[in-house]
Write a protein that holds these residues in place. Sequence first.
Motif, short mmCIF file in Angstrom:
data_model
loop_
_atom_site.label_atom_id
_atom_site.label_comp_id
_atom_site.label_asym_id
_atom_site.label_seq_id
_atom_site.Cartn_x
_atom_site.Cartn_y
_atom_site.Cartn_z
N GLU A 15 -5.79 23.89 25.54
CA GLU A 15 -5.24 23.39 27.01
C GLU A 15 -4.28 24.67 27.44
O GLU A 15 -3.39 25.07 26.53
N GLY A 16 -4.37 25.02 28.55
CA GLY A 16 -3.52 26.21 28.87
C GLY A 16 -4.34 27.72 28.93
O GLY A 16 -3.72 28.42 29.52
N GLU A 17 -5.47 27.50 28.04
CA GLU A 17 -6.20 28.89 27.98
C GLU A 17 -6.96 29.00 29.35
O GLU A 17 -7.34 28.09 29.80
N ARG A 38 -18.73 15.63 35.10
CA ARG A 38 -18.06 15.12 34.27
C ARG A 38 -18.77 14.38 33.20
O ARG A 38 -19.86 13.71 33.56
N PRO A 39 -18.34 14.33 31.95
CA PRO A 39 -19.38 13.51 31.12
C PRO A 39 -19.48 12.02 31.48
O PRO A 39 -18.84 11.29 31.92
N GLY A 40 -20.83 11.88 31.39
CA GLY A 40 -21.33 10.38 32.01
C GLY A 40 -21.39 10.29 33.47
O GLY A 40 -21.74 9.28 34.02
N ALA A 78 -5.43 28.78 33.10
CA ALA A 78 -4.65 27.67 32.43
C ALA A 78 -5.30 26.28 32.68
O ALA A 78 -4.72 25.29 33.17
N THR A 79 -6.37 26.15 31.67
CA THR A 79 -7.00 24.95 31.94
C THR A 79 -6.20 23.76 31.57
O THR A 79 -5.24 23.81 30.83
N GLN A 80 -6.64 22.68 32.21
CA GLN A 80 -6.01 21.16 31.84
C GLN A 80 -7.23 20.27 31.34
O GLN A 80 -8.30 20.38 31.54
N THR A 81 -6.69 19.26 30.86
CA THR A 81 -7.82 18.30 30.11
C THR A 81 -8.47 17.63 31.40
O THR A 81 -9.71 17.28 31.04
N THR A 82 -8.06 17.59 32.61
CA THR A 82 -8.96 17.31 33.86
C THR A 82 -10.19 18.28 34.11
O THR A 82 -11.00 17.72 34.58
N ASP A 83 -10.10 19.30 33.57
CA ASP A 83 -11.05 20.45 33.77
C ASP A 83 -12.24 20.11 32.93
O ASP A 83 -13.44 20.77 33.31
N VAL A 84 -12.33 19.16 31.78
CA VAL A 84 -13.60 18.82 31.28
C VAL A 84 -14.70 18.52 31.68
O VAL A 84 -14.30 17.72 32.74
N LEU A 107 -17.61 22.52 29.11
CA LEU A 107 -16.21 23.06 28.69
C LEU A 107 -15.37 21.71 27.76
O LEU A 107 -15.44 20.71 28.45
N THR A 108 -15.06 21.85 26.93
CA THR A 108 -14.13 20.93 26.06
C THR A 108 -12.89 21.58 25.82
O THR A 108 -12.45 22.81 25.66
#
Lengths: 111, 115
Positions: A15-17, A38-40, A78-84, A107-108
Amino acid sequence: GQQVMQIPQYQHVQEGEDFTTYCNSSTTLSNIQWYKQRPGGHPVFLIQLVKSGEVKKQKRLTFQFGEAKKNSSLHITATQTTDVGTYFCAGPLRGAQKLVFGQGTRLTINP
Amino acid sequence: EPEVTQTPSHQVTQMGQEVILRCVPISNHLYFYWYRQILGQKVEFLVSFYNNEISEKSEIFDDQFSVERPDGSNFTLKIRSTKLEDSAMYFCASSPQGGRGQPQHFGDGTRLSIL
């Protein structure tokens, strides 16, 4: 037939990269579209690029369309977990309505 | 915001049986599409529909497949005699105007499992 290729197939970041996915078409495209799944979930339209060399931004996402209109990129700062999710590029078959999708980049993110 | 709705969300069917997947596109949209996505793979075009007829179809869309718009709101995909390899997520999509690949709005999909 027309092919749309995407690399990488998978990307895992902290996260952040930053994150970038690249899309290449075997033929010139009238436009390129980007979708996020998004997954699913189902593909959700993000943006469409039409002009040669076009650059568009949506908050931390930057989209580019190549000068030759055969390649495109999506960069997330600056990726965030919501970008998964899986990011697909898609281009219309010449003279047609149908979209040809790339294989997607999944992206994970490590929080 | 208007949505494309699909039913059922999950369909389990015996091989060789007929299955009908249903979709309600966004009401003012004119172009309708079916795509499928085998688990973990890319989204593949099946068919597009405009003005009550098929406008394009892929090589996947063989004689076992058909589409119909039986009334002003529903758009259906029928698979006559299902095969194991038909197991996939099927997405319906619609767009307000076609030509040159306009952005498409996707439904949540129907997961089809063939036993």
